[in-house]
Design a protein around this motif. Structure first.
Motif, PDB file in Angstrom:
ATOM      1  N   PRO A   1      41.497  -6.625 -53.334  1.00  0.00           N
ATOM      2  CA  PRO A   1      41.895  -5.238 -53.208  1.00  0.00           C
ATOM      3  C   PRO A   1      41.414  -4.605 -51.903  1.00  0.00           C
ATOM      4  O   PRO A   1      40.435  -5.038 -51.329  1.00  0.00           O
ATOM      5  CB  PRO A   1      41.210  -4.567 -54.394  1.00  0.00           C
ATOM      6  N   PRO A   2      42.108  -3.568 -51.467  1.00  0.00           N
ATOM      7  CA  PRO A   2      41.691  -2.896 -50.252  1.00  0.00           C
ATOM      8  C   PRO A   2      40.358  -2.192 -50.438  1.00  0.00           C
ATOM      9  O   PRO A   2      39.994  -1.789 -51.537  1.00  0.00           O
ATOM     10  CB  PRO A   2      42.805  -1.890 -49.981  1.00  0.00           C
TER      11      PRO A   2
ATOM     12  N   PHE B   1      37.790  -6.416 -35.575  1.00  0.00           N
ATOM     13  CA  PHE B   1      37.460  -6.345 -36.996  1.00  0.00           C
ATOM     14  C   PHE B   1      36.335  -7.312 -37.321  1.00  0.00           C
ATOM     15  O   PHE B   1      36.327  -8.451 -36.856  1.00  0.00           O
ATOM     16  CB  PHE B   1      38.683  -6.737 -37.850  1.00  0.00           C
ATOM     17  N   ASP B   2      35.401  -6.860 -38.151  1.00  0.00           N
ATOM     18  CA  ASP B   2      34.339  -7.725 -38.665  1.00  0.00           C
ATOM     19  C   ASP B   2      34.831  -8.299 -39.996  1.00  0.00           C
ATOM     20  O   ASP B   2      34.947  -7.589 -40.988  1.00  0.00           O
ATOM     21  CB  ASP B   2      33.066  -6.917 -38.877  1.00  0.00           C
ATOM     22  N   VAL B   3      35.113  -9.605 -40.018  1.00  0.00           N
ATOM     23  CA  VAL B   3      35.655 -10.270 -41.207  1.00  0.00           C
ATOM     24  C   VAL B   3      34.599 -11.146 -41.885  1.00  0.00           C
ATOM     25  O   VAL B   3      34.936 -12.017 -42.681  1.00  0.00           O
ATOM     26  CB  VAL B   3      36.924 -11.089 -40.868  1.00  0.00           C
TER      27      VAL B   3
ATOM     28  N   LYS C   1      42.977  -3.137 -41.843  1.00  0.00           N
ATOM     29  CA  LYS C   1      42.269  -1.865 -41.659  1.00  0.00           C
ATOM     30  C   LYS C   1      41.755  -1.308 -42.987  1.00  0.00           C
ATOM     31  O   LYS C   1      40.814  -0.531 -43.007  1.00  0.00           O
ATOM     32  CB  LYS C   1      43.110  -0.845 -40.903  1.00  0.00           C
ATOM     33  N   ASN C   2      42.364  -1.725 -44.103  1.00  0.00           N
ATOM     34  CA  ASN C   2      41.874  -1.288 -45.411  1.00  0.00           C
ATOM     35  C   ASN C   2      40.807  -2.209 -45.993  1.00  0.00           C
ATOM     36  O   ASN C   2      40.153  -1.848 -46.964  1.00  0.00           O
ATOM     37  CB  ASN C   2      43.025  -1.173 -46.403  1.00  0.00           C
ATOM     38  N   ARG C   3      40.657  -3.372 -45.422  1.00  0.00           N
ATOM     39  CA  ARG C   3      39.732  -4.358 -45.992  1.00  0.00           C
ATOM     40  C   ARG C   3      38.500  -4.632 -45.132  1.00  0.00           C
ATOM     41  O   ARG C   3      37.426  -4.871 -45.626  1.00  0.00           O
ATOM     42  CB  ARG C   3      40.505  -5.675 -46.223  1.00  0.00           C
TER      43      ARG C   3
END
Length: 135
Positions: free
Chosen positions: A13-14, A55-57, A116-118
């Protein structure tokens, strides 16, 4: 389901972590910075560039680590690869939006929304579009 669907369950989920973000105040991190800096090696932070944002993943370390689905994505501009629906190393190193079809651009927008949501945005590149991110 394929990567081209822009709908992988592992990215849902986001988690809206970037609310009220002013991207122009973020530090500039170049691809050269990412590839030259050991801080971004596996075991520390895992960073990718998508549409000019960094982005930090790290929260999905398994997927972005060696032998993970996205093993070639860290420290690269993955814009082109996601638009194409590719997990190949050659596509993960292309970067940018040049040469994409309308359908691939739509796919890219779906992936950008997921990212951007995750994942937390921690920087921008000098290629970021100032009007790109809005809440």
């Amino acid at each position: 389901m394929s990567l081209a669907d822009g709908n992988l369950p592992l990215l849902i989920p986001p988690n809206p972590v970037n609310q009220d973000l002013d991207i122009m105040r973020l530090p500039t991190i170049t691809l050269a910075d990412l590839t030259a800096n050991d801080e971004y090696e596996f075991g520390a932070r895992i960073l990718v560039v998508l549409k000019g944002l960094v982005f930090d993943v790290t929260s999905m370390k398994e997927a972005f680590s060696p032998r993970g689905l996205f093993e070639f994505y860290p420290k690269n501009d993955i814009t082109y690869a996601l638009a194409k629906g590719s997990v190949l190393e050659v596509d993960a190193r292309v970067g940018g939006e040049s040469g994409l079809t309308d359908r691939e651009k739509e796919n890219l927008e779906r992936w950008f929304t997921i990212f951007k949501n995750r994942f937390k945005i921690i920087g921008k590149t000098d290629q970021v579009d100032q009007g790109l991110y809005s809440n």
